[in-house]
Write a protein that holds these residues in place. Structure first.
Motif, mmCIF file in Angstrom:
data_model
loop_
_atom_site.group_PDB
_atom_site.id
_atom_site.type_symbol
_atom_site.label_atom_id
_atom_site.label_comp_id
_atom_site.label_asym_id
_atom_site.label_seq_id
_atom_site.Cartn_x
_atom_site.Cartn_y
_atom_site.Cartn_z
ATOM 1 N N ASP A 87 107.038 -33.513 -61.684
ATOM 2 C CA ASP A 87 108.265 -33.678 -62.447
ATOM 3 C C ASP A 87 107.919 -34.412 -63.743
ATOM 4 N N ASP A 89 110.427 -36.318 -66.025
ATOM 5 C CA ASP A 89 111.134 -37.582 -66.240
ATOM 6 C C ASP A 89 110.926 -38.557 -65.094
ATOM 7 N N LYS A 115 120.401 -37.329 -73.733
ATOM 8 C CA LYS A 115 119.865 -36.302 -74.626
ATOM 9 C C LYS A 115 119.428 -36.932 -75.952
ATOM 10 N N ILE A 146 107.749 -29.726 -64.440
ATOM 11 C CA ILE A 146 109.110 -29.231 -64.285
ATOM 12 C C ILE A 146 110.096 -30.338 -64.655
ATOM 13 N N THR A 147 111.202 -29.939 -65.292
ATOM 14 C CA THR A 147 112.204 -30.910 -65.706
ATOM 15 C C THR A 147 113.581 -30.266 -65.774
ATOM 16 N N GLY A 148 114.584 -31.090 -65.629
ATOM 17 C CA GLY A 148 115.965 -30.645 -65.790
ATOM 18 C C GLY A 148 116.408 -30.648 -67.237
ATOM 19 N N ARG A 149 115.520 -31.021 -68.146
ATOM 20 C CA ARG A 149 115.861 -30.978 -69.577
ATOM 21 C C ARG A 149 116.032 -29.524 -70.004
ATOM 22 N N ASP A 150 116.945 -29.301 -70.952
ATOM 23 C CA ASP A 150 117.184 -27.917 -71.363
ATOM 24 C C ASP A 150 116.191 -27.458 -72.426
ATOM 25 N N GLN A 151 115.795 -26.198 -72.294
ATOM 26 C CA GLN A 151 114.786 -25.587 -73.164
ATOM 27 C C GLN A 151 115.228 -25.584 -74.626
ATOM 28 N N LEU A 175 111.427 -25.767 -68.087
ATOM 29 C CA LEU A 175 112.662 -26.481 -68.427
ATOM 30 C C LEU A 175 113.862 -25.667 -67.951
ATOM 31 N N LYS A 176 115.005 -26.309 -67.938
ATOM 32 C CA LYS A 176 116.229 -25.642 -67.527
ATOM 33 C C LYS A 176 116.667 -24.650 -68.578
#
Length: 176
Positions: A87, A89, A115, A146-151, A175-176
């Motif tokens: 991950d 973050d 953000k 892998i991250t939940g941040r948006d592309q 990314l998400k």
């Protein structure tokens, strides 16, 4: 007069509510606290002490040592199928400075604020995990981040931040 402190049966003084944090922490770790949105405010000093007093780093180092011990027992094949997923973050890079401003989770999560923080690209590497990452890459593992941040809004700044912090040679950033 109420002092907020009570005597412990074996000597010493215990602040009122001191037992709340260990009980809450255990319940969270056992996944027995459902739908909690914030860290209870009476836990703030304990969480802050854990995060900034050295125990968090000691715990991280122990986990990485265990992972490295496991990795050293593996002989990656030459088929290119040996992979590891990390991950981003608070695993590869730290958001501790952001969360300090948010009272370590006692304030509700603020997506816009996070953000804005992430767009600065100033997250520091977590040294133990960077060492783990480098070991994996050097030993022939494909590493996926892998991250939940948006592309769309955070893709480039996240990639640059990771590179600036020494995460070089991964297979792919998802990314998400």
């Amino acid at each position: 007069m109420e002092t907020g402190v009570r005597a412990h049966p074996r000597g010493g003084m215990i602040p009122e509510g001191a037992s709340y944090y260990p009980s809450w922490r255990l319940a969270v770790e056992a996944n027995n606290v459902h739908a909690w949105c914030t860290v209870p405010s009476q836990c703030l000093m304990n969480v802050e002490a854990y995060m900034s007093g050295g125990q968090y780093d000691r715990d991280l180092n122990l986990i990485v040592e265990q992972a490295l011990s496991y990795i050293n027992e593996i002989d990656p094949s030459n088929d290119g199928m040996d992979a590891w997923i990390l991950d981003v973050d608070d695993t590869c890079i730290s958001n501790l400075l952001y969360y300090r401003e948010k009272r370590y989770g006692c304030d509700p999560f603020d997506p816009a604020g996070f953000k804005a923080w992430a767009l600065k690209g100033g997250c520091q590497a977590i040294p133990a995990v960077r060492g783990l990452f480098n070991n994996l890459v050097q030993n022939g593992f494909k590493v996926f981040l892998i991250t939940g941040r948006d592309q769309e809004t955070l893709g480039q700044v996240t990639s640059d931040n990771l590179h600036d912090q020494g995460f070089i040679g991964y297979e792919r950033l998802i990314l998400k």
